[in-house]
Design a protein around this motif. Structure first.
Motif, PDB file in Angstrom:
ATOM      1  N   ARG A  95     -34.428 -12.220 -30.971  1.00  0.00           N
ATOM      2  CA  ARG A  95     -34.672 -12.633 -29.579  1.00  0.00           C
ATOM      3  C   ARG A  95     -33.558 -12.125 -28.666  1.00  0.00           C
ATOM      4  O   ARG A  95     -33.807 -11.645 -27.569  1.00  0.00           O
ATOM      5  N   GLN A  99     -34.038  -9.609 -25.543  1.00  0.00           N
ATOM      6  CA  GLN A  99     -33.582  -9.942 -24.194  1.00  0.00           C
ATOM      7  C   GLN A  99     -32.643  -8.865 -23.661  1.00  0.00           C
ATOM      8  O   GLN A  99     -32.696  -8.520 -22.484  1.00  0.00           O
ATOM      9  N   GLN A 171     -39.680 -16.246 -23.072  1.00  0.00           N
ATOM     10  CA  GLN A 171     -39.963 -16.836 -24.385  1.00  0.00           C
ATOM     11  C   GLN A 171     -41.229 -17.685 -24.363  1.00  0.00           C
ATOM     12  O   GLN A 171     -41.235 -18.861 -24.704  1.00  0.00           O
TER      13      GLN A 171
END
Length: 198
Positions: A95, A99, A171
């Protein structure tokens, strides 16, 4: 670290599954060296998580592990928990990397827009002062019609991000972002058509 026999650990696990908070804390403390080891090994770049946040993540992983654990006939608890901690760490690192890519692409989009500023620069169209004020009022009114999440999606679309990128950034699911984008489009059409009809 005090040594537990398998029988002693089973008693603590059973109590933790039953909701005993002291047993849960005792079990977490038992595996804290493992948790800290994975924090070091995952080496979160740019500090995705502070150590306390990582501990909180691993407490949630422990809760899930206890819910799904089916006893030693299936396998050792330590092995199962270690696997779940590792997988959670890899998810968080992926993640973080996604990002980072998203921010880089957003920065590139902004640079492209700056180089090609006539696309979004109202002054290059040179409308008269009254028209510009009316347009600004309409845009402010339009943004007021958006929910907080729709505003975030609108911003992402306005700098050239795709629905997929916005979903990764916030998310959430692709479907949620797509639906919000459709609502934004509908509201924008309504407001701008009303504007042109004045």
């Amino acid at each position: 670290m005090n040594y537990w026999s398998r029988e002693e650990e089973d008693v603590v696990i059973t109590a933790a599954i039953a909701g005993d908070e002291l047993a849960f804390d005792s079990l977490f403390q038992r595996y804290l060296p493992l948790v800290n080891k994975w924090f070091r090994e995952l080496n979160f770049k740019g500090r995705l998580l502070e150590r306390d946040d990582w501990h909180q993540e691993c407490r949630m992983v422990l809760m899930t592990t206890l819910e799904r654990y089916r006893g030693r006939t299936v396998g050792e608890f330590a092995t199962y928990y270690r696997l779940n901690v590792r997988n959670r760490g890899f998810d968080l690192r992926r993640r973080q990397q996604a990002q980072k890519r998203l921010h880089e692409e957003a920065s590139e989009s902004i640079e492209v827009q700056s180089a090609d500023s006539h696309v979004c620069n109202l002054s290059s169209i040179e409308p008269d002062g009254l028209t510009r004020l009316e347009l600004q009022d309409r845009l402010v009114y339009l943004c007021d019609q958006f929910s907080e999440f729709e505003q975030q999606v609108w911003w992402g679309l306005s700098i050239g991000l795709t629905i997929e990128h916005i979903a990764v950034h916030f998310q959430c699911s692709y479907t949620k972002v797509r639906n919000a984008a459709n609502r934004c489009h509908g509201k924008a059409v309504t407001v701008l058509l009303a504007s042109s009809g004045n």
